[in-house]
Design a protein around this motif. Structure first.
Motif, mmCIF file in Angstrom:
data_model
loop_
_atom_site.group_PDB
_atom_site.id
_atom_site.type_symbol
_atom_site.label_atom_id
_atom_site.label_comp_id
_atom_site.label_asym_id
_atom_site.label_seq_id
_atom_site.Cartn_x
_atom_site.Cartn_y
_atom_site.Cartn_z
ATOM 1 N N PHE A 17 1.068 -1.468 -0.060
ATOM 2 C CA PHE A 17 -0.057 0.538 -0.188
ATOM 3 C C PHE A 17 0.693 0.930 0.087
ATOM 4 C CE2 PHE A 17 -2.178 3.108 2.191
ATOM 5 C CZ PHE A 17 -3.453 3.538 1.670
ATOM 6 N N GLU A 18 1.912 1.429 0.702
ATOM 7 C CA GLU A 18 3.070 2.730 0.896
ATOM 8 C C GLU A 18 3.245 3.053 -1.013
ATOM 9 O OE1 GLU A 18 3.332 4.537 3.445
ATOM 10 O OE2 GLU A 18 2.020 3.746 4.004
ATOM 11 N N GLU A 19 3.919 1.594 -1.370
ATOM 12 C CA GLU A 19 4.543 1.794 -2.547
ATOM 13 C C GLU A 19 3.230 2.912 -3.611
ATOM 14 O OE1 GLU A 19 7.712 -1.593 -3.602
ATOM 15 O OE2 GLU A 19 5.617 -2.196 -2.872
ATOM 16 N N VAL A 20 2.564 2.216 -3.252
ATOM 17 C CA VAL A 20 0.745 2.698 -4.033
ATOM 18 C C VAL A 20 0.624 3.745 -3.932
ATOM 19 C CG1 VAL A 20 -1.679 2.101 -5.112
ATOM 20 C CG2 VAL A 20 0.307 0.411 -4.835
ATOM 21 N N LEU A 21 0.337 3.635 -2.883
ATOM 22 C CA LEU A 21 0.395 5.384 -2.119
ATOM 23 C C LEU A 21 0.630 6.211 -2.676
ATOM 24 C CD1 LEU A 21 -1.757 7.761 -0.933
ATOM 25 C CD2 LEU A 21 -0.368 6.773 1.099
ATOM 26 N N LYS A 22 2.079 6.237 -2.266
ATOM 27 C CA LYS A 22 3.299 6.919 -3.306
ATOM 28 C C LYS A 22 3.133 7.189 -4.709
ATOM 29 C CE LYS A 22 8.824 7.808 -3.224
ATOM 30 N NZ LYS A 22 9.990 6.972 -2.892
ATOM 31 N N ALA A 23 3.961 6.213 -4.820
ATOM 32 C CA ALA A 23 3.181 6.455 -7.209
ATOM 33 C C ALA A 23 1.881 6.743 -7.477
ATOM 34 C CB ALA A 23 2.878 5.786 -7.728
#
Length: 289
Positions: A17-23
């Motif tokens: 989720f952290e990776e997707v949120l950042k993108a």
């Protein structure tokens, strides 16, 4: 309305989720789907909601822990309890939308029996939605290639979904999915029925079919990005919903081969492509956010 990133519908579930949120934030998305684990606690949910607000973003939809209209009665009872806990946390984070899809047939129950069965489950689901302050919607499946797999046909258009929803509560809403709307044959009639019930629409799914597909022979797991082939005009649909005051999330929902490609791409590049697609449609539709 706002552009919402749903990693599940883009084949990006392999990322955190952290990776997707950042993108998503980097590429201008204004919303993101609620994580399936639903934050772990009410306290953490509130922190995540404040964090998202500080980023200038909103939540999309809350997913169920399983297919609520397919599991056994015992599994349904357990899933309902789990979903109620998730909903409490998601609401604390600031999310207030959820949905389920309907299956367009059954091999065991005829239409009347199936309607009663769905009605009974829907009553229980709607109860926990009300208790947690959620707007809840149903998504019918209009693809005839799915409908014909079942012995007994069931709901496969907006009229059927509305009849089922209204048998429980007029507060139950709907998801508009371009593919299911197009393949169900509802055309302008169903489009305007959606528009005349705009306060009941909880999500807007954009996608396209492939050249040569027919409404009767469309393959369920093959979908293109919105407006990719110019068969379903997502711009017209977005404009109509926007002008009627729809204020909810809008997602892209391609399937194979697009999601196969996204799975192999750099995460940021895949999210960027989706953002550019939605932004172009919003601009052409006169949507200013």
């Amino acid at each position: 309305m706002y552009a919402n990133l749903n990693p599940r519908t883009m084949g990006l579930n392999q990322y955190s989720f952290e990776e997707v949120l950042k993108a998503a934030c980097k590429n201008g998305f204004k919303g993101i789907e609620v994580p399936a684990h639903a934050f772990g606690s009410v306290e953490n949910a509130k922190e995540q909601g404040k964090r998202l607000e500080d980023m200038g973003m909103r939540w999309g939809l809350m997913m169920a822990p399983c297919d609520m209209f397919k599991v056994s009665d015992g599994e349904f009872a357990g899933a309902l309890d789990q979903w109620a806990r998730w909903l409490e946390r998601a609401r604390a984070a600031g999310c207030d939308r959820a949905y389920n899809h309907l299956w367009p047939g059954s091999d065991e129950k005829d239409y009347e029996e199936n309607f009663e069965w769905y009605h009974n489950r829907l009553e229980k689901i709607f109860r926990i939605m009300k208790e947690n302050g959620f707007r809840y919607g149903l998504e019918y499946q209009g693809l005839r290639t799915i409908n014909h797999e079942f012995k007994y046909p069931f709901v496969c258009n907006l009229a059927g979904a509305m009849a089922l929803a209204d048998s429980v509560s007029h507060e139950i809403g709907f998801v508009f999915d371009c593919i299911h709307w197009y393949t169900s044959g509802g055309g302008s009639n169903d489009l305007y029925l959606f528009l005349n019930n705009i306060d009941r629409v909880v999500n807007l799914h954009l996608d396209d079919v492939y050249t040569g597909d027919s409404k009767s022979g469309f393959i369920f797991r093959e979908r293109a990005m919105p407006n990719e082939n110019g068969i379903i005009d997502s711009t017209v649909i977005v404009r109509a919903f926007y002008e009627r005051g729809y204020d909810g999330p809008v997602i892209v929902e391609p399937m194979s081969p697009t999601t196969d490609r996204y799975e192999k791409m750099d995460l940021n590049e895949a999210v960027k492509e989706a953002a550019l697609c939605l932004n172009y449609i919003f601009k052409e539709a006169g949507v200013f956010i």
